[in-house]
Design a protein around this motif. Structure first.
Motif, PDB file in Angstrom:
ATOM      1  N   GLY A 159    -125.191 -89.628 -24.099  1.00 43.54           N
ATOM      2  CA  GLY A 159    -125.454 -91.065 -23.688  1.00 43.54           C
ATOM      3  C   GLY A 159    -126.862 -90.703 -22.819  1.00 43.54           C
ATOM      4  N   TYR A 202    -133.484 -83.943 -21.577  1.00 43.27           N
ATOM      5  CA  TYR A 202    -133.490 -83.803 -22.618  1.00 43.27           C
ATOM      6  C   TYR A 202    -132.172 -83.131 -23.410  1.00 43.27           C
ATOM      7  CZ  TYR A 202    -134.929 -81.750 -27.083  1.00 43.27           C
ATOM      8  OH  TYR A 202    -135.094 -81.740 -28.403  1.00 43.27           O
ATOM      9  N   LYS A 261    -125.607 -83.700 -25.666  1.00 47.79           N
ATOM     10  CA  LYS A 261    -125.127 -84.932 -27.604  1.00 47.79           C
ATOM     11  C   LYS A 261    -124.615 -85.874 -26.320  1.00 47.79           C
ATOM     12  CE  LYS A 261    -124.640 -82.435 -31.223  1.00 47.79           C
ATOM     13  NZ  LYS A 261    -123.852 -81.977 -32.368  1.00 47.79           N
ATOM     14  N   MET A 314    -129.214 -84.721 -23.427  1.00 51.44           N
ATOM     15  CA  MET A 314    -129.307 -85.923 -24.588  1.00 51.44           C
ATOM     16  C   MET A 314    -129.838 -85.223 -25.911  1.00 51.44           C
ATOM     17  SD  MET A 314    -131.357 -88.466 -22.747  1.00 51.44           S
ATOM     18  CE  MET A 314    -131.391 -89.889 -24.496  1.00 51.44           C
ATOM     19  N   ALA A 315    -129.817 -84.267 -26.009  1.00 49.90           N
ATOM     20  CA  ALA A 315    -130.369 -83.761 -27.720  1.00 49.90           C
ATOM     21  C   ALA A 315    -129.295 -83.069 -28.539  1.00 49.90           C
ATOM     22  CB  ALA A 315    -131.336 -82.511 -27.673  1.00 49.90           C
ATOM     23  N   ASP A 316    -129.684 -83.246 -29.992  1.00 49.89           N
ATOM     24  CA  ASP A 316    -128.296 -83.565 -30.608  1.00 49.89           C
ATOM     25  C   ASP A 316    -128.296 -81.530 -30.934  1.00 49.89           C
ATOM     26  OD1 ASP A 316    -127.695 -85.590 -31.599  1.00 49.89           O
ATOM     27  OD2 ASP A 316    -129.846 -84.616 -33.501  1.00 49.89           O
ATOM     28  N   GLU A 317    -128.927 -80.627 -29.944  1.00 50.50           N
ATOM     29  CA  GLU A 317    -128.991 -79.058 -29.757  1.00 50.50           C
ATOM     30  C   GLU A 317    -128.260 -78.866 -28.139  1.00 50.50           C
ATOM     31  OE1 GLU A 317    -133.279 -79.927 -29.929  1.00 50.50           O
ATOM     32  OE2 GLU A 317    -131.739 -80.842 -30.498  1.00 50.50           O
TER      33      GLU A 317
END
Length: 469
Positions: free
Chosen positions: A441, A430, A439, A433-436
């Motif tokens: 892929g 998480y 980021k 990959m997450a925006d927070e």
């Protein structure tokens, strides 16, 4: 409603069967508990089993099984599977073990237990991490009930007014002996919480709403992948590291180790029932996940809960349901700050019987919470959810180390090592990959999460073999 009914039944059997297996793995006995051996009239106080259960349930049932469940419902009815099996195989095990191991160590916090079983570096890392998590959670549980209360009252009583009122309550609940406010109000709050959940369920049935049956199809309208995002979004409804900070608090009040399954494992599965009701309410009321996601985007989590409650139960029923929803975060926010006070007391060595020492810790804690409450709720929620699941991973590895050290049958440590490995993969994937997060892929996040979790499990297997199973 076949899937929902089966989900409820599986939770019941999970408590009766798997809960008993976990209890036997720990092997509770008749020794005196910290409620008696360290009774100080403030934090260590014997409580009847029913009251300890309610306090534990309301401590852990914040907005997670409500906000997290309706956000998780955006993925579709596949969320039912994570809520049910996550609670039985991971969340209930996590809460039971952290509570019982704390009892065996005089009510020590998960940070202190980390130091005992993972080393001094881990102890300080978990101390810092747990305090940050508790402040985040306490702050989330200021803003979300304040927003709901502002919707139910005249405009003059806005968010700021209710934020101040909730903060005043938190100061009192954090400072006073646990049986003065928490012990007296929680039975009333518990009745409101149960009434709310039953009301939503009745509203779904009487309104003729259709609850989709379980499928493995990802129905998230924005295309977010189920792995790992759904497993972090649902948070408290399936497993939450926040519970590891709450179980030791209730462990200080439980009168017998043999009540642990009812208090700790039972409270977690009861919370999952609440999460199931709200997930079902979300997918049933809006019909499609796109409409549910649009409602969350337009009105926020609090506004969506209000819309579902009033839509299913009408104006009066909606108000009653919202009151139940308000109870959840407030009864977790107060104990979040109380747990933070206890951890800081362990660090500083300040005895908590004198109220002066409690004030020295409480006032700065609540002041910091008031400042953080001004941040954007959605951003705060996402960081809190990830911190939650990461802390659950850490707590499960602490429990695994305890079982390896103290149990003759070392193989029972698999009951915590397997969910610890799973949550390691969830947390690492998480944050990559997450925006927070970073980021990155899925081509990086997926293999990295798997590799980290496999490395940790391999190290566990090495320790298991080294100790001759």
């Amino acid at each position: 409603m076949i899937s929902l009914i089966i989900s409820f039944v599986v939770l019941i059997f999970g408590y009766l069967i798997y809960g008993r297996i976990i209890e036997r793995a720990f092997d509770p006995d008749e020794r005196n508990t910290p409620a008696y051996t360290k009774n100080d009239g403030v934090d260590f106080i014997p409580m009847p089993a029913w009251k300890a259960f309610l306090v534990q349930l309301l401590n852990i049932a914040g907005t997670g099984p409500i906000f997290g469940a309706i956000m998780g419902a955006c993925f579709g009815p596949v969320v039912f599977l994570w809520i049910v099996f996550g609670a039985i195989l991971a969340g209930g095990v996590h809460d039971y073990m952290t509570g019982m191991i704390s009892e065996r160590h005089d009510g020590a916090s998960i940070a202190e237990l980390s130091g005992i079983y993972l080393g001094q570096l881990a102890k300080w890392a978990v101390r810092v991490f747990s305090i940050v998590l508790l402040i985040f959670i306490g702050t989330v549980f200021i803003t979300s009930p304040a927003a709901l209360l502002a919707r139910l009252t005249p405009e003059i009583f806005g968010n700021r007014f209710w934020t101040i009122i909730i903060l005043i309550y938190y100061v009192l609940a954090t400072l006073l002996p646990i049986d003065k406010i928490i012990g007296k109000l929680y039975p009333v709050f518990g009745a409101a919480l149960i009434t709310m959940a039953l009301g939503i369920l009745v509203g779904i049935i009487s309104g003729g709403y259709r609850i989709p049956e379980i499928s493995f199809t990802n129905l998230h309208p924005e295309g977010l992948p189920i792995w790992p995002f759904m497993f972090v979004t649902v948070a408290c409804g399936a497993i939450s590291g926040f519970h590891a900070t709450q179980s030791p608090m209730v462990a200080k009040c439980v009168t017998s180790e043999k009540l642990g399954r009812k208090v700790f494992y039972g409270a977690m599965l009861s919370e999952s029932v609440i999460a199931l009701v709200w997930a079902a309410g979300g997918v049933a009321f809006y019909g499609v996940t796109g409409a549910l996601n649009s409602a969350i985007t337009a009105h926020g989590q609090a506004g969506t809960v209000y819309e579902i409650s009033s839509g299913l139960l009408g104006q009066v029923g909606g108000v009653l349901a919202i009151i139940g929803v308000i109870v959840c975060p407030i009864t977790s926010g107060d104990t979040a700050f109380r747990s933070a006070r206890l951890i800081l007391a362990e660090i500083t060595g300040l005895q908590q019987k004198p109220i002066k020492n409690r004030l020295i810790i409480t006032i700065p804690l609540l002041s910091l919470g008031a400042i953080i409450s001004q941040l954007d709720f959605n951003v705060l929620w996402r960081y809190t959810s990830w911190s939650n699941q990461t802390f659950a991973m850490i707590s499960l590895w602490v429990c695994t180390a305890y079982l390896l050290k103290h149990k003759k049958r070392k193989i029972v440590s698999l009951y915590t090592a397997l969910p610890a490995t799973f949550m390691s993969a969830v947390s690492v994937t998480y944050i990559l990959m997450a925006d927070e997060g970073l980021k990155l892929g899925s081509d990086v996040g997926y293999p990295a999460g798997v590799l980290v979790s496999l490395f940790l499990f391999a190290y566990y297997c090495f320790q298991l073999i080294r100790q001759k199973i």
